[in-house]
Motif scaffolding. Sequence first.
Motif, PDB file in Angstrom:
ATOM      1  N   LEU A 127       2.306  22.314  24.493  1.00 35.45           N
ATOM      2  CA  LEU A 127       3.637  21.710  24.511  1.00 35.45           C
ATOM      3  C   LEU A 127       4.245  21.614  23.115  1.00 35.45           C
ATOM      4  CD1 LEU A 127       3.065  18.832  27.097  1.00 35.45           C
ATOM      5  CD2 LEU A 127       4.261  20.995  27.461  1.00 35.45           C
ATOM      6  N   LYS A 128       3.406  21.457  22.094  1.00 25.25           N
ATOM      7  CA  LYS A 128       3.913  21.325  20.729  1.00 25.25           C
ATOM      8  C   LYS A 128       4.064  22.669  20.021  1.00 25.25           C
ATOM      9  CE  LYS A 128       0.748  18.264  19.589  1.00 25.25           C
ATOM     10  NZ  LYS A 128      -0.028  17.266  18.796  1.00 25.25           N
ATOM     11  N   ASN A 129       3.583  23.739  20.650  1.00 25.57           N
ATOM     12  CA  ASN A 129       3.671  25.066  20.031  1.00 25.57           C
ATOM     13  C   ASN A 129       5.047  25.661  20.300  1.00 25.57           C
ATOM     14  OD1 ASN A 129       3.367  27.799  19.269  1.00 25.57           O
ATOM     15  ND2 ASN A 129       1.166  27.664  19.650  1.00 25.57           N
ATOM     16  N   PRO A 130       5.808  26.036  19.261  1.00 31.23           N
ATOM     17  CA  PRO A 130       7.151  26.586  19.474  1.00 31.23           C
ATOM     18  C   PRO A 130       7.158  27.908  20.232  1.00 31.23           C
ATOM     19  CG  PRO A 130       6.505  26.785  17.180  1.00 31.23           C
ATOM     20  CD  PRO A 130       5.482  25.933  17.834  1.00 31.23           C
ATOM     21  N   ALA A 131       6.025  28.622  20.249  1.00 29.79           N
ATOM     22  CA  ALA A 131       5.959  29.871  21.008  1.00 29.79           C
ATOM     23  C   ALA A 131       6.139  29.603  22.494  1.00 29.79           C
ATOM     24  CB  ALA A 131       4.620  30.569  20.752  1.00 29.79           C
ATOM     25  N   GLY A 156       9.470  30.254  23.182  1.00 30.66           N
ATOM     26  CA  GLY A 156       9.915  31.588  22.817  1.00 30.66           C
ATOM     27  C   GLY A 156      10.333  31.750  21.378  1.00 30.66           C
ATOM     28  N   ALA A 157       9.923  30.838  20.484  1.00 28.66           N
ATOM     29  CA  ALA A 157      10.378  30.877  19.093  1.00 28.66           C
ATOM     30  C   ALA A 157       9.239  31.256  18.148  1.00 28.66           C
ATOM     31  CB  ALA A 157      10.952  29.528  18.683  1.00 28.66           C
ATOM     32  N   PHE A 158       9.588  32.023  17.123  1.00 26.27           N
ATOM     33  CA  PHE A 158       8.667  32.304  16.022  1.00 26.27           C
ATOM     34  C   PHE A 158       8.972  31.308  14.900  1.00 26.27           C
ATOM     35  CE2 PHE A 158       8.129  34.156  11.799  1.00 26.27           C
ATOM     36  CZ  PHE A 158       6.767  34.414  11.811  1.00 26.27           C
ATOM     37  N   PRO A 183       8.957  35.841  25.154  1.00 27.65           N
ATOM     38  CA  PRO A 183       9.346  35.325  26.488  1.00 27.65           C
ATOM     39  C   PRO A 183       9.092  33.811  26.551  1.00 27.65           C
ATOM     40  CG  PRO A 183       8.048  37.327  26.708  1.00 27.65           C
ATOM     41  CD  PRO A 183       7.977  36.943  25.255  1.00 27.65           C
ATOM     42  N   ALA A 184      10.111  33.055  26.859  1.00 28.66           N
ATOM     43  CA  ALA A 184      10.009  31.590  26.812  1.00 28.66           C
ATOM     44  C   ALA A 184       9.641  31.025  28.172  1.00 28.66           C
ATOM     45  CB  ALA A 184      11.332  30.995  26.331  1.00 28.66           C
ATOM     46  N   TYR A 185       8.785  29.996  28.161  1.00 32.77           N
ATOM     47  CA  TYR A 185       8.462  29.267  29.386  1.00 32.77           C
ATOM     48  C   TYR A 185       9.462  28.136  29.621  1.00 32.77           C
ATOM     49  CZ  TYR A 185       3.965  31.684  29.522  1.00 32.77           C
ATOM     50  OH  TYR A 185       2.987  32.642  29.596  1.00 32.77           O
ATOM     51  N   ILE A 186       9.986  27.578  28.536  1.00 35.28           N
ATOM     52  CA  ILE A 186      10.967  26.499  28.639  1.00 35.28           C
ATOM     53  C   ILE A 186      12.072  26.756  27.617  1.00 35.28           C
ATOM     54  CG2 ILE A 186       9.320  24.744  29.426  1.00 35.28           C
ATOM     55  CD1 ILE A 186       9.187  23.716  26.565  1.00 35.28           C
ATOM     56  N   ALA A 187      13.217  26.104  27.822  1.00 35.43           N
ATOM     57  CA  ALA A 187      14.324  26.241  26.875  1.00 35.43           C
ATOM     58  C   ALA A 187      14.019  25.471  25.595  1.00 35.43           C
ATOM     59  CB  ALA A 187      15.618  25.721  27.503  1.00 35.43           C
ATOM     60  N   TRP A 188      14.681  25.868  24.504  1.00 36.98           N
ATOM     61  CA  TRP A 188      14.460  25.193  23.223  1.00 36.98           C
ATOM     62  C   TRP A 188      14.852  23.725  23.297  1.00 36.98           C
ATOM     63  CZ3 TRP A 188      11.783  26.185  19.016  1.00 36.98           C
ATOM     64  CH2 TRP A 188      12.022  25.419  17.875  1.00 36.98           C
ATOM     65  N   SER A 243      14.593  21.771  25.883  1.00 32.27           N
ATOM     66  CA  SER A 243      13.488  21.071  26.554  1.00 32.27           C
ATOM     67  C   SER A 243      12.309  20.896  25.606  1.00 32.27           C
ATOM     68  CB  SER A 243      13.051  21.848  27.800  1.00 32.27           C
ATOM     69  OG  SER A 243      14.109  21.964  28.716  1.00 32.27           O
ATOM     70  N   TYR A 244      12.067  21.907  24.787  1.00 32.53           N
ATOM     71  CA  TYR A 244      10.976  21.819  23.813  1.00 32.53           C
ATOM     72  C   TYR A 244      11.207  20.668  22.830  1.00 32.53           C
ATOM     73  CZ  TYR A 244       8.189  23.049  19.710  1.00 32.53           C
ATOM     74  OH  TYR A 244       7.334  23.011  18.632  1.00 32.53           O
ATOM     75  N   GLU A 245      12.429  20.535  22.326  1.00 30.42           N
ATOM     76  CA  GLU A 245      12.736  19.451  21.396  1.00 30.42           C
ATOM     77  C   GLU A 245      12.611  18.090  22.077  1.00 30.42           C
ATOM     78  OE1 GLU A 245      15.832  21.262  18.152  1.00 30.42           O
ATOM     79  OE2 GLU A 245      16.658  20.766  20.120  1.00 30.42           O
ATOM     80  N   LYS A 246      13.039  18.008  23.335  1.00 29.22           N
ATOM     81  CA  LYS A 246      12.930  16.742  24.064  1.00 29.22           C
ATOM     82  C   LYS A 246      11.467  16.362  24.274  1.00 29.22           C
ATOM     83  CE  LYS A 246      14.491  14.451  28.297  1.00 29.22           C
ATOM     84  NZ  LYS A 246      15.273  14.610  29.568  1.00 29.22           N
ATOM     85  N   ILE A 247      10.638  17.343  24.612  1.00 25.92           N
ATOM     86  CA  ILE A 247       9.211  17.082  24.808  1.00 25.92           C
ATOM     87  C   ILE A 247       8.572  16.620  23.502  1.00 25.92           C
ATOM     88  CG2 ILE A 247       6.989  18.180  25.303  1.00 25.92           C
ATOM     89  CD1 ILE A 247       8.468  19.920  27.347  1.00 25.92           C
ATOM     90  N   ARG A 248       8.935  17.243  22.393  1.00 27.56           N
ATOM     91  CA  ARG A 248       8.407  16.818  21.096  1.00 27.56           C
ATOM     92  C   ARG A 248       8.778  15.368  20.789  1.00 27.56           C
ATOM     93  NH1 ARG A 248       6.563  19.995  17.010  1.00 27.56           N
ATOM     94  NH2 ARG A 248       7.491  18.506  15.548  1.00 27.56           N
ATOM     95  N   ASP A 249      10.014  14.990  21.111  1.00 25.13           N
ATOM     96  CA  ASP A 249      10.444  13.609  20.874  1.00 25.13           C
ATOM     97  C   ASP A 249       9.638  12.634  21.734  1.00 25.13           C
ATOM     98  OD1 ASP A 249      12.316  14.471  19.052  1.00 25.13           O
ATOM     99  OD2 ASP A 249      13.966  14.493  20.494  1.00 25.13           O
ATOM    100  N   ILE A 250       9.377  13.013  22.980  1.00 29.48           N
ATOM    101  CA  ILE A 250       8.602  12.147  23.872  1.00 29.48           C
ATOM    102  C   ILE A 250       7.176  11.980  23.353  1.00 29.48           C
ATOM    103  CG2 ILE A 250       7.615  11.946  26.188  1.00 29.48           C
ATOM    104  CD1 ILE A 250      10.114  13.349  27.257  1.00 29.48           C
TER     105      ILE A 250
END
Length: 206
Positions: free
Chosen positions: A20-24, A27-29, A64-69, A71-78
């Motif tokens: 969950l914390k990995n930006p890949a 879908g991001a490098f 290829p992304a599993y979730i949108a960016w 959503s990724y930022e929201k998960i990191r905040d949580i």
Amino acid sequence: NRHGDLHWARATTSAVAAILKNPAYAGAFVYGRTRLRKPLDGRSPTKAPKPIEQWRIIVKDRYPAYIAWQSYEKIRDIISDNRAEYMRNKTRGAPREGELLLQGIAWCGRCGHKMYARYKRRAEYVCNHLRSHQGLPACQYIRAPRVDAAVAQAFLTALAPAEIDALSCARRAQQQTYKAIRSNAEQQLERRRYEAALAERQFNRV
């Protein structure tokens, strides 16, 4: 494993958190997520994570992304908000075992730092920041039952009887919805386990 075979295992909490914390996962490098922290005792430097706004390079839509960016930022905040580091971070912390009402959200009225719940001898809220960081005496200890009783009474006073009835009805409806969601999730989990076992057998056969 060491022989190059694919190893199938149940997901662990640490493995899921790392994903969950990995930006890949979004879908991001990314480059420059950590920095070297110099130890004070002469040992080797250790890596420490940087805040996301200090990452050197972020290239979105690289994989290829599993979730949108978003959503990724929201998960990191949580995840960050769930960290119960009472002495350093002003976060709530995840709900934990214990019956006290103000775990992770009680603040000292004298020094302004977060208090933590202690159950060792008796339930109480403790402000230990000054003692831990400056070697001063502990700020204060407050018996939790007295505080929790006042909080509960203030909460009930703020609610009219009609609102309490509405809250009870909403609670029952919420519990029914939760049971339905949990049942559906358990069925989906069972299907995923079957699909994973099938994929494992097919992979090994190939």
